[in-house]
Design a protein around this motif. Sequence first.
Motif, PDB file in Angstrom:
ATOM      1  N   GLY B 191       0.869  -1.241   0.067  1.00 58.69           N
ATOM      2  CA  GLY B 191      -0.254  -0.079   0.083  1.00 58.69           C
ATOM      3  C   GLY B 191       0.975   1.226   0.420  1.00 58.69           C
ATOM      4  N   LEU B 192       1.727   1.099   0.894  1.00 58.75           N
ATOM      5  CA  LEU B 192       2.475   2.655   0.926  1.00 58.75           C
ATOM      6  C   LEU B 192       3.322   3.129  -0.069  1.00 58.75           C
ATOM      7  N   ILE B 193       3.985   1.400  -1.166  1.00 57.94           N
ATOM      8  CA  ILE B 193       4.526   1.277  -2.282  1.00 57.94           C
ATOM      9  C   ILE B 193       4.459   2.079  -3.287  1.00 57.94           C
ATOM     10  N   ALA B 194       2.651   1.727  -3.505  1.00 58.41           N
ATOM     11  CA  ALA B 194       2.135   2.072  -4.321  1.00 58.41           C
ATOM     12  C   ALA B 194       1.422   3.402  -4.126  1.00 58.41           C
ATOM     13  N   GLY B 195       0.942   4.203  -2.818  1.00 60.11           N
ATOM     14  CA  GLY B 195       0.341   5.271  -3.087  1.00 60.11           C
ATOM     15  C   GLY B 195       1.376   6.013  -3.050  1.00 60.11           C
ATOM     16  N   PHE B 196       2.240   5.894  -2.305  1.00 57.07           N
ATOM     17  CA  PHE B 196       3.787   7.077  -2.409  1.00 57.07           C
ATOM     18  C   PHE B 196       4.457   7.253  -4.543  1.00 57.07           C
ATOM     19  N   VAL B 249      -6.481   0.693   1.719  1.00 56.59           N
ATOM     20  CA  VAL B 249      -7.014   0.289   2.100  1.00 56.59           C
ATOM     21  C   VAL B 249      -5.603   2.192   2.304  1.00 56.59           C
ATOM     22  N   VAL B 250      -4.803   1.278   3.033  1.00 56.16           N
ATOM     23  CA  VAL B 250      -2.945   1.964   2.853  1.00 56.16           C
ATOM     24  C   VAL B 250      -2.533   2.725   1.642  1.00 56.16           C
ATOM     25  N   VAL B 281       3.585   8.885   7.296  1.00 57.83           N
ATOM     26  CA  VAL B 281       3.083   8.656   6.179  1.00 57.83           C
ATOM     27  C   VAL B 281       1.939   7.393   7.342  1.00 57.83           C
ATOM     28  N   LEU B 282       2.675   6.498   7.339  1.00 58.44           N
ATOM     29  CA  LEU B 282       2.455   5.615   8.208  1.00 58.44           C
ATOM     30  C   LEU B 282       1.137   5.484   9.640  1.00 58.44           C
TER      31      LEU B 282
END
Lengths: 332, 372
Positions: B191-196, B249-250, B281-282
């Motif tokens: 999620g972090l990779i995809a979102g950021f 969600v992330v 972020v997290l």
Amino acid sequence: MIETSTAKPQNGEAPLVAVEGLTKRFVGRGGRTVHAVEDVSFSIRRGTTVGLVGESGSGKTTAGRAILRLIEPTSGKAVFDGVDLCSLSERALRAYRQRLQIIFQDPFSSLNPRMRIDAIIGEALDARGFPRGVKRRERVAELLTLVGLSPDHARRFPHEFSGGQRQRIGIARALAVEPDFVVADEPVSALDVSVQAQVLNLLNDLQKRLGLTLLFISHDLSVVEYLCDEVVVMYLGRVMERGPSRRVYANPRHPYTKALLATAPVPDPTVERNRVPLAGDIPSPLDPPSGCVFRTRCPHAIPACAEAVPETVTVERDHAVACIRQDELETA
Amino acid sequence: MTDQTINTTAAPAKDRKEDLYTATPAQLIWRRFTKHILAVVSLWFLVILALCALFADMVAPYAPFEVQRLRTLAPPTGIHLFHEGRFVGPFVYGLSRERDAETARVLYETDPEAVLPIRLFHQGDDYDFFGLFQSNIHLFGVDDRRQQINLLGTDDLGRDIFSRVLYSGRTSLTVGFLVVGVASLIGIFLGLIAGFFRRADGPVSRLIDAMMAFPDILLAIALVAALGPSAANVVLALGIVYAPRLARVVRASTLVIRELPYVEAARALAVPTPVILVRHVLRNVTSPLLVQATFIFAQAILAEAGLSFLGVGISPDIPTWGTMISIGRQFMSTAEWIMLFPGLAIVITVLALQLLGDGLRDLLDPRLAKDI
């Protein structure tokens, strides 16, 4: 701990920041290009404050961020202390980061809601390798005092503060790394009018005490007049006029500057003003007008205005205008 | 948290005003949460359940594998207070055992003469509490060595269902917890990779979509089949199955947070990207993450039971609610309690987790909790 301005040499010739032909275009869906910043050039001498003014949508915020490379500029140069920031690699840029800081418009989203104030400022101290321990606590207290807060506030969370106080925390964070150059992006426009003056005075005071070089982005002409040595007027991504504040305010040469100054409220009902009508809205940066971008709303526009982008002409020392008719309008 | 309210330098009047104002975020959350009665009840239930499962050795009167050949398929016993109109305190009646001459089935009759008072902190079988200490104190039990107290009956080997439900709870809750852990690790990372990172968003999001296209149980069965059936692989498989939900969600929250000025401020300070991802972020994704994790916990318990019931999950030797139901299935018509009570345990636990998740969602709603 914080050096005073006297220590800095005043080499008046080489500006600390020189922006040359800075351009930022965003490519949106379907290949449509937003011309956010087009060919912007100006320079900032060490220890001075330059105001960047314009309506919303004029690209002033994008310009400020592109100079710091928080947004990757499409082309152009942003020379800081002799080094073109735009040519640096991400890694090389890191070394310059702490000399360049930014103060944000929105004091509510510029502080991480989950971090205490000492952690927020501590992150900035980490960035320059400040040691942990008692010294750090003292430094945080010192910075809080510097921006007019109490050292007791260090253990609180951002939500416990008012907008003005948060903005002070944002300023403390920016100053924690002892930067040379600070971009203040509309630092007071989100604040109550009663608090605006306090924060402005604080900025002015800190700028003088610490010898900061400041790029002050604002849409409020009176604030810029009060704070800035020089002013750059932007419209639809381009610079319309730039020059020393006093001269620009006393003798605006560009029709847009004239219109802006005429619409600015004057706190005196008896003053008769000849309003220059500025009809309509700022055109879409997706499809800016040809030639002079201001011609669609300019009361003095002639067919020639649509033909070529007007060159920026220096009319007086340091005072430059991008209008092909500025001579005849001046004499008229 | 109390040090926040201390403001020694301020004038007393201002001091009081600030005291009134400064409720810590935790206090505000708790105050709002307690208005959600079902969620509070669920939380207490889950806490008690978790404690019972953890201390199953003490709470349960018998060991989960203790076979009683003379007490197979005994029905649940009721707790009584009055014997022949006289108050004697909580007790159970003993059971007398008979074999039906024609069908050879064992029949149990309550023996109205055998009054077995329930003893609290009763000395029963020895047990070893996670190798920490040895004891024989159980929360309750009966004195008569030839009789037992089987609140929820016994199974085909005479094992006490109540005790087994508690021990199974230990496994089932652990599995649920570990699945949430595995799913979080994978989901947060993706999620972090995809979102950021804009460039990673396309490929990672398609991967997430592809995984979400499979029905949960089917994908879990396939993964367990590929990895081999063991408790660890069940956890891993379910973790992979539920990771995409957390990843979504992330990612959604990261997309928003990425553009916020405090992230930009961190970049302006040259804070390394991994630190930005975790610290800025997290840390601000935890609310939706917590809500989703609660739901996944419930789903995982259910899915584990499903896998065990189908025989592709955890080995039947390890008591989980799923394996208990699986065993009880053959006696469904004659000894329904074997299946019923672990089933009820699943239903109530999953329901409690869902209600808790609903409560948390209302509570941590960004529109309400903007400033927290």
